[in-house]
Design an enzyme around this catalytic site. Structure first.
Site, PDB file in Angstrom:
ATOM      1  N   SER A  10       0.858  -1.198   0.000  1.00 30.69           N
ATOM      2  CA  SER A  10       0.000   0.000   0.000  1.00 30.69           C
ATOM      3  C   SER A  10       0.884   1.234   0.000  1.00 30.69           C
ATOM      4  O   SER A  10       1.632   1.476   0.961  1.00 30.69           O
ATOM      5  CB  SER A  10      -0.896   0.014   1.233  1.00 30.69           C
ATOM      6  OG  SER A  10      -1.397   1.334   1.401  1.00 30.69           O
ATOM      7  N   HIS A  35      -0.945  -1.339  -4.513  1.00 28.06           N
ATOM      8  CA  HIS A  35      -2.227  -1.041  -3.853  1.00 28.06           C
ATOM      9  C   HIS A  35      -2.329   0.459  -3.575  1.00 28.06           C
ATOM     10  O   HIS A  35      -1.472   1.043  -2.904  1.00 28.06           O
ATOM     11  CB  HIS A  35      -2.318  -1.831  -2.549  1.00 28.06           C
ATOM     12  CG  HIS A  35      -3.648  -1.740  -1.871  1.00 28.06           C
ATOM     13  ND1 HIS A  35      -4.730  -2.524  -2.217  1.00 28.06           N
ATOM     14  CD2 HIS A  35      -4.070  -0.960  -0.842  1.00 28.06           C
ATOM     15  CE1 HIS A  35      -5.763  -2.231  -1.439  1.00 28.06           C
ATOM     16  NE2 HIS A  35      -5.384  -1.277  -0.595  1.00 28.06           N
ATOM     17  N   ASP A  37      -4.619   3.448  -2.077  1.00 28.69           N
ATOM     18  CA  ASP A  37      -5.720   3.729  -1.156  1.00 28.69           C
ATOM     19  C   ASP A  37      -6.276   5.120  -1.402  1.00 28.69           C
ATOM     20  O   ASP A  37      -5.597   6.122  -1.177  1.00 28.69           O
ATOM     21  CB  ASP A  37      -5.221   3.626   0.287  1.00 28.69           C
ATOM     22  CG  ASP A  37      -5.057   2.180   0.712  1.00 28.69           C
ATOM     23  OD1 ASP A  37      -5.999   1.392   0.506  1.00 28.69           O
ATOM     24  OD2 ASP A  37      -3.983   1.837   1.240  1.00 28.69           O
ATOM     25  N   MET A  39      -9.060   7.823  -0.362  1.00 27.75           N
ATOM     26  CA  MET A  39      -9.941   8.171   0.767  1.00 27.75           C
ATOM     27  C   MET A  39     -10.507   9.568   0.563  1.00 27.75           C
ATOM     28  O   MET A  39      -9.817  10.456   0.053  1.00 27.75           O
ATOM     29  CB  MET A  39      -9.141   8.134   2.069  1.00 27.75           C
ATOM     30  CG  MET A  39      -8.449   6.794   2.320  1.00 27.75           C
ATOM     31  SD  MET A  39      -7.658   6.768   3.922  1.00 27.75           S
ATOM     32  CE  MET A  39      -6.820   5.168   3.845  1.00 27.75           C
ATOM     33  N   HIS A  68      -8.123   0.882  -4.384  1.00 34.85           N
ATOM     34  CA  HIS A  68      -9.080   0.636  -3.299  1.00 34.85           C
ATOM     35  C   HIS A  68      -9.800   1.947  -2.994  1.00 34.85           C
ATOM     36  O   HIS A  68      -9.228   2.842  -2.377  1.00 34.85           O
ATOM     37  CB  HIS A  68      -8.281   0.115  -2.089  1.00 34.85           C
ATOM     38  CG  HIS A  68      -9.099  -0.139  -0.874  1.00 34.85           C
ATOM     39  ND1 HIS A  68      -8.523  -0.375   0.366  1.00 34.85           N
ATOM     40  CD2 HIS A  68     -10.441  -0.213  -0.675  1.00 34.85           C
ATOM     41  CE1 HIS A  68      -9.475  -0.577   1.258  1.00 34.85           C
ATOM     42  NE2 HIS A  68     -10.651  -0.476   0.665  1.00 34.85           N
ATOM     43  N   MET A  70     -12.155   4.093  -1.062  1.00 31.51           N
ATOM     44  CA  MET A  70     -12.883   4.259   0.205  1.00 31.51           C
ATOM     45  C   MET A  70     -13.600   5.597   0.118  1.00 31.51           C
ATOM     46  O   MET A  70     -13.271   6.572   0.805  1.00 31.51           O
ATOM     47  CB  MET A  70     -11.890   4.225   1.374  1.00 31.51           C
ATOM     48  CG  MET A  70     -11.360   2.815   1.630  1.00 31.51           C
ATOM     49  SD  MET A  70      -9.834   2.804   2.586  1.00 31.51           S
ATOM     50  CE  MET A  70      -8.638   2.974   1.267  1.00 31.51           C
ATOM     51  N   MET A 139     -11.323  -6.133   4.973  1.00 29.98           N
ATOM     52  CA  MET A 139     -10.615  -5.164   5.817  1.00 29.98           C
ATOM     53  C   MET A 139     -10.363  -5.788   7.182  1.00 29.98           C
ATOM     54  O   MET A 139     -11.300  -6.174   7.875  1.00 29.98           O
ATOM     55  CB  MET A 139     -11.446  -3.888   5.991  1.00 29.98           C
ATOM     56  CG  MET A 139     -11.570  -2.999   4.766  1.00 29.98           C
ATOM     57  SD  MET A 139     -10.024  -2.547   3.971  1.00 29.98           S
ATOM     58  CE  MET A 139      -9.128  -1.773   5.307  1.00 29.98           C
ATOM     59  N   ASP A 177      -6.479  -6.679   4.080  1.00 33.79           N
ATOM     60  CA  ASP A 177      -5.884  -5.333   4.122  1.00 33.79           C
ATOM     61  C   ASP A 177      -5.978  -4.772   5.533  1.00 33.79           C
ATOM     62  O   ASP A 177      -7.085  -4.548   6.043  1.00 33.79           O
ATOM     63  CB  ASP A 177      -6.663  -4.448   3.132  1.00 33.79           C
ATOM     64  CG  ASP A 177      -6.089  -3.042   2.980  1.00 33.79           C
ATOM     65  OD1 ASP A 177      -5.095  -2.719   3.660  1.00 33.79           O
ATOM     66  OD2 ASP A 177      -6.664  -2.279   2.182  1.00 33.79           O
TER      67      ASP A 177
HETATM   68  C1  DX5 Z   1      -6.436   1.267   5.452  1.00 32.34           C
HETATM   69  C2  DX5 Z   1      -5.879   1.013   4.064  1.00 32.34           C
HETATM   70  C3  DX5 Z   1      -4.741   0.046   4.073  1.00 32.34           C
HETATM   71  C4  DX5 Z   1      -3.595   0.489   4.916  1.00 32.34           C
HETATM   72  C5  DX5 Z   1      -2.708  -0.669   5.264  1.00 32.34           C
HETATM   73  O1  DX5 Z   1      -7.565   2.059   5.371  1.00 32.34           O
HETATM   74  O2  DX5 Z   1      -6.877   0.481   3.215  1.00 32.34           O
HETATM   75  O3  DX5 Z   1      -4.328  -0.299   2.761  1.00 32.34           O
HETATM   76  O4  DX5 Z   1      -2.859   1.496   4.332  1.00 32.34           O
HETATM   77  O5  DX5 Z   1      -1.689  -0.196   6.082  1.00 32.34           O
HETATM   78  P1  DX5 Z   1      -0.960  -1.127   7.144  1.00 32.34           P
HETATM   79  O6  DX5 Z   1      -0.352  -2.266   6.404  1.00 32.34           O
HETATM   80  O7  DX5 Z   1       0.036  -0.203   7.748  1.00 32.34           O
HETATM   81  O8  DX5 Z   1      -2.022  -1.592   8.122  1.00 32.34           O
HETATM   82 ZN    ZN Z   2      -6.362  -0.502   1.126  1.00 36.02          ZN
END
Ligand code: DX5
Ligand code: ZN
Length: 220
Positions: A10, A35, A37, A39, A68, A70, A139, A177
């Site tokens: 990620s 990956h 993320d 948000m 991903h 969110m 998750m 994840d």
């Molecule tokens: C959380 C994200 C993850 C996160 C994982 O909301 O979707 O991808 O960055 O980070 P670690 O591996 O540090 O838990």
């Molecule tokens: Zn993620």
């Protein structure tokens, strides 16, 4: 013997000031998926990156861009992420009332379609749309931030989904994840996960450590 797990670093844990270089470094270190993320400060309490950044990163790696989302609403942004170069577009089952339509749209855009389930959402939420799904993302933390602790109760959900997937006549990735490290990775793999997302555990120690960090998680 099962195939070694795929590793999806990620980039949330990367150095955002050098994101292109960081993507090239994890690609060279053996990442299977990149990956990303996304948000929105609404569906989750954090803001990260948009399609412009995905587009800018695309020339830095030919590996699968595992995006991903969110965000809610998600439908107005799916096309932009596909056009930016996403290979897999994953949306949250909780993000809106039109999951089936969203997955159809992702497929029509030529991307693989993923569904993500928050820790409080049951495995059954994905069952009615399994025919449209290429990846299920469990998750194992509440989404929003890297560096949180693995929620062990999600292992049962992985086992349930692995059984559900085994009954399908085509492959579906089972991705996990949040809080994945050398201790939790084997638990997630034993419960059926075949793709591991990891931010902290891949990026810790800086670029010289990325390859060793990835090998350690893969359990090969
Ligand atoms: C959380 C994200 C993850 C996160 C994982 O909301 O979707 O991808 O960055 O980070 P670690 O591996 O540090 O838990
Ligand atoms: Zn993620």
């Amino acid at each position: 013997m099962a195939e070694p797990a795929l590793i999806a670093p990620s980039i949330l844990s990367a150095d955002f000031a050098r994101l292109g270089e960081e993507v090239r470094a994890i690609d060279a270190a053996g990442a299977d998926y990149i990956h990303i993320d996304v948000m929105d400060g609404h569906f989750v309490p954090n803001l990260t990156i948009g399609p412009g950044v995905v587009k800018a990163l695309r020339p830095h790696s030919a590996k699968t861009f595992d995006v991903h989302l969110m965000i809610a609403p998600v439908d107005p942004f799916v096309d932009a992420f596909a056009e930016a170069g996403a290979d897999i577009v994953t949306v949250h089952a909780e993000a809106g009332p039109h999951l089936h339509r969203t997955l159809q749209r992702i497929g029509d855009l030529g991307c693989k379609a993923g569904v993500s389930l928050n820790p409080g959402t049951p495995a059954a939420a994905v069952e009615p749309v399994l025919d449209l799904v290429d990846l299920i993302l469990v998750m194992s933390v509440n989404p929003g931030f890297g560096g949180q602790s693995f929620i062990a109760s999600q292992l049962d959900k992985l086992r349930t989904l692995r059984t559900m997937i085994a009954a399908q006549d085509r492959p579906i990735d089972l991705e996990v994840d949040g809080g994945i490290n050398a201790e939790t990775a084997p638990l997630a793999i034993a419960a059926g996960a075949n793709v591991l997302v990891a931010g902290t555990a891949v990026f810790q120690g800086g670029p010289d450590r990325y390859a060793a960090n990835i090998r350690r998680l893969r359990g090969s």
